[in-house]
Scaffold this motif. Structure first.
Motif, PDB file in Angstrom:
ATOM      1  N   THR A 132      -3.474  -2.850  -3.497  1.00  0.00           N
ATOM      2  CA  THR A 132      -4.746  -2.669  -2.791  1.00  0.00           C
ATOM      3  C   THR A 132      -5.614  -3.912  -2.921  1.00  0.00           C
ATOM      4  O   THR A 132      -6.143  -4.434  -1.931  1.00  0.00           O
ATOM      5  CB  THR A 132      -5.501  -1.452  -3.362  1.00  0.00           C
ATOM      6  N   HIS A 160      -0.066   2.439   4.717  1.00  0.00           N
ATOM      7  CA  HIS A 160      -0.879   3.051   3.655  1.00  0.00           C
ATOM      8  C   HIS A 160      -2.325   2.618   3.885  1.00  0.00           C
ATOM      9  O   HIS A 160      -2.569   1.516   4.397  1.00  0.00           O
ATOM     10  CB  HIS A 160      -0.362   2.520   2.313  1.00  0.00           C
ATOM     11  N   ASN A 212       5.705   4.588   2.434  1.00  0.00           N
ATOM     12  CA  ASN A 212       5.577   5.463   1.262  1.00  0.00           C
ATOM     13  C   ASN A 212       5.721   6.928   1.615  1.00  0.00           C
ATOM     14  O   ASN A 212       5.924   7.753   0.744  1.00  0.00           O
ATOM     15  CB  ASN A 212       4.247   5.220   0.538  1.00  0.00           C
ATOM     16  N   ASP A 237       3.281  -5.491   2.862  1.00  0.00           N
ATOM     17  CA  ASP A 237       2.898  -4.601   1.762  1.00  0.00           C
ATOM     18  C   ASP A 237       4.202  -4.174   1.085  1.00  0.00           C
ATOM     19  O   ASP A 237       4.964  -3.367   1.628  1.00  0.00           O
ATOM     20  CB  ASP A 237       2.134  -3.407   2.350  1.00  0.00           C
ATOM     21  N   GLN A 240       6.152  -0.272  -2.053  1.00  0.00           N
ATOM     22  CA  GLN A 240       7.280   0.663  -2.189  1.00  0.00           C
ATOM     23  C   GLN A 240       8.625  -0.044  -2.107  1.00  0.00           C
ATOM     24  O   GLN A 240       9.665   0.617  -2.155  1.00  0.00           O
ATOM     25  CB  GLN A 240       7.205   1.742  -1.095  1.00  0.00           C
ATOM     26  N   SER A 260       2.671  -3.770  -6.672  1.00  0.00           N
ATOM     27  CA  SER A 260       1.962  -3.174  -7.816  1.00  0.00           C
ATOM     28  C   SER A 260       2.893  -3.004  -9.006  1.00  0.00           C
ATOM     29  O   SER A 260       4.065  -2.619  -8.829  1.00  0.00           O
ATOM     30  CB  SER A 260       1.439  -1.782  -7.450  1.00  0.00           C
ATOM     31  N   HIS A 262       2.613  -0.650 -11.432  1.00  0.00           N
ATOM     32  CA  HIS A 262       2.827   0.726 -11.908  1.00  0.00           C
ATOM     33  C   HIS A 262       3.875   1.488 -11.116  1.00  0.00           C
ATOM     34  O   HIS A 262       4.218   2.605 -11.483  1.00  0.00           O
ATOM     35  CB  HIS A 262       1.503   1.502 -11.890  1.00  0.00           C
ATOM     36  N   LYS A 263       4.355   0.902 -10.024  1.00  0.00           N
ATOM     37  CA  LYS A 263       5.437   1.561  -9.287  1.00  0.00           C
ATOM     38  C   LYS A 263       6.791   0.975  -9.674  1.00  0.00           C
ATOM     39  O   LYS A 263       7.819   1.374  -9.146  1.00  0.00           O
ATOM     40  CB  LYS A 263       5.207   1.414  -7.786  1.00  0.00           C
TER      41      LYS A 263
HETATM   42  N1  PLP Z   1       0.929   0.421  -0.147  1.00  0.00           N
HETATM   43  C1  PLP Z   1       1.857   1.390  -0.275  1.00  0.00           C
HETATM   44  C2  PLP Z   1       2.987   1.450   0.719  1.00  0.00           C
HETATM   45  C3  PLP Z   1       1.761   2.310  -1.308  1.00  0.00           C
HETATM   46  O1  PLP Z   1       2.657   3.272  -1.436  1.00  0.00           O
HETATM   47  C4  PLP Z   1       0.677   2.202  -2.214  1.00  0.00           C
HETATM   48  C5  PLP Z   1       0.493   3.184  -3.291  1.00  0.00           C
HETATM   49  O2  PLP Z   1       0.878   4.325  -3.188  1.00  0.00           O
HETATM   50  C6  PLP Z   1      -0.238   1.176  -2.038  1.00  0.00           C
HETATM   51  C7  PLP Z   1      -0.079   0.302  -1.002  1.00  0.00           C
HETATM   52  C8  PLP Z   1      -1.398   0.997  -2.972  1.00  0.00           C
HETATM   53  O3  PLP Z   1      -0.954   0.606  -4.218  1.00  0.00           O
HETATM   54  P1  PLP Z   1      -1.980   0.497  -5.440  1.00  0.00           P
HETATM   55  O4  PLP Z   1      -2.664   1.834  -5.506  1.00  0.00           O
HETATM   56  O5  PLP Z   1      -1.102   0.240  -6.606  1.00  0.00           O
HETATM   57  O6  PLP Z   1      -2.910  -0.600  -5.133  1.00  0.00           O
END
Ligand code: PLP
Length: 446
Positions: A132, A160, A212, A237, A240, A260, A262-263
């Motif tokens: 994000t 997203h 996602n 992005d 995922q 990210s 944490h994923k």
């Molecule tokens: N983009 C996609 C495709 C996602 O699945 C997510 C989180 O679910 C995000 C962006 C946002 O990620 P974050 O909340 O780690 O910034």
């Protein structure tokens, strides 16, 4: 449409997924794959994740929500704990031993994360709070400097909110126009629609590598090359994709790539923006403060070199250290092996879920990752999730920050199960048994 820039031809219906091109490159020799783990031993992997041995409501946890946040292995937890216990100090500022060690750990993590992304130059990795913030950084800095009222930006209907709202904010500030590539009935991007939108000569095409909600793996190289041919930059992005696929930014050819921690088995609150160096150098700072300056006078300031120009203030040092360790952990499992394990599980899940009467599965059957969005009869996804939770099964329910996509399908939301390196076929069986039980419950009350 196929795209070979990922190992997840995963979901070719029979046989193992193809060996990804560039697999060894992804390890870059800096975070080496461990040949000892080449044969996938899911039990040996699961014991490395302490949380997986806990119970929920008296049942063994079945964690099927890794697309929201994956779990962390001991290796990451221990590395973060060691940093906090033994090495904690501020980075880049001190000359004392602890600060030197903290700085080394922080920059070493940048190397591991760059390797994970396939970036040759670690200075092209900017640490952020997550995908994000990475997208907001580009929208605010690049968008603020280079986008005006006459410009067009192309997004897609499967974005997203993280890769949508920052551009809406930019449009509100600058007056630029946003356009959205349509999604086909099977949940892929309509590339003819993309071509039509590219005739407007947009400045940027920003799209997700993997949906996602649908699991769709978009043909990144193809889209990037069409965007470039039309004179646009391409932002991907990768939230995922980075956990599951080879994310070789050089091969993908994009200009920006956001992901990210944490994923992908790392901590929350940390992620990265990869961008081509010349873009980062041309972009103005995103935020001002300490760490990002070269010299400050009362009259004005000059900026530190990239990537520090974009890392104002004291960063999330322990998060970054954990992120780097997570990247190394995934490299030690082997990125091909991860794709192969998930590919096999995905085929199994598609087969089992596909056989359940009344269950509507969203997204394509091929070229997809291990995220399964579905509706089940007229049971509300939240009710489904609550019932499954009583059996220790964690799934997601709702719009998954994809409200325009839900509108596209004329639904308010879906239930979503998602897998990762530690997932098993038995967990997919548990999900299907739980759904059968939910069907009984709702038959009883309807
Ligand atoms: N983009 C996609 C495709 C996602 O699945 C997510 C989180 O679910 C995000 C962006 C946002 O990620 P974050 O909340 O780690 O910034």
């Amino acid at each position: 449409m196929t795209d070979t820039n990922h190992p997840a031809g995963v979901l070719a219906p029979d046989g193992p997924p193809p060996v990804p091109e560039g697999a060894s490159q992804a390890d870059g020799g800096r975070a080496e794959a461990d040949p000892g783990t080449a044969a996938w031993d899911v039990a040996a992997i699961r014991v490395q994740f302490p949380i997986l041995s806990r119970e929920v409501h008296g049942r063994p946890l079945v964690y099927l929500d890794s697309a929201a946040s994956s779990q962390q292995p001991l290796r990451v937890l221990r590395r973060v704990a060691r940093y906090e216990r033994e090495q904690h100090a501020n980075v880049h500022r001190g000359v004392h031993q602890l600060s030197t060690e903290a700085t080394e750990a922080y920059e070493d993590a940048r190397l591991a994360v760059a390797t994970h992304a396939g970036a040759a130059d670690p200075a092209e990795i900017v640490f952020t709070r997550g995908t994000t913030e990475a997208v907001n950084l580009v929208a605010s800095s690049w968008g603020g400097a280079f986008i005006g009222a006459d410009d067009d930006i192309v997004l897609t209907k499967m974005e997203h909110h993280s890769n949508l709202v920052p551009w809406q904010l930019l449009a509100a500030r600058t007056g630029c126009r946003l356009h959205f590539v349509d999604v086909t009935a099977d949940g892929t991007l309509d590339l003819d629609d993309l071509d039509r939108l590219l005739e407007r000569r947009p400045r940027l095409v920003a799209f997700t590598h993997v949906s996602n909600s649908l699991g769709t793996i978009n043909p990144v190289r193809e889209i990037v090359s069409r965007a470039h041919a039309a004179g646009a930059l391409a932002l991907v992005d990768g939230a995922q994709a980075a956990p599951h696929l080879l994310t070789d930014v050089a091969r993908l050819g994009c200009d920006f790539y956001a992901f990210s921690g944490h994923k992908m088995c790392g901590p929350t609150g940390v992620g990265a923006l990869w961008a081509r160096r010349e873009l980062l150098e041309a972009m103005p700072p995103y935020q001002g403060g300490g760490e990002m300056i070269s010299e400050v006078k009362l009259e004005g300031s000059s900026w530190a070199k990239v990537p520090h120009k974009f890392e104002a203030g004291t960063p999330n040092i322990s998060g970054v250290v954990g992120f780097g360790e997570a990247a190394r952990f995934l490299a030690s499992l082997g990125r091909e092996a991860i794709a192969s394990h998930e590919g096999a599980l995905t085929r199994y899940a598609l087969e089992r879920l596909g056989a359940i009467e009344g269950l509507r599965l969203f997204g394509p059957m091929r070229e997809r990752t291990s995220v399964f969005s579905f509706t089940y009869g007229d049971v509300h996804p939240h009710d489904l999730s609550t019932i499954l939770d009583q059996r220790g099964i964690a799934i997601r329910a709702g719009h998954h920050c994809n409200q325009p996509l839900m509108d596209h399908y004329d639904i308010s939301g879906t239930a979503r199960a998602s897998l990762y390196v530690y997932s098993t076929a038995e967990e997919i069986d548990a999900l299907c048994d739980g759904l059968a039980m939910a069907a009984e419950v709702f038959r009883g009350i309807s």
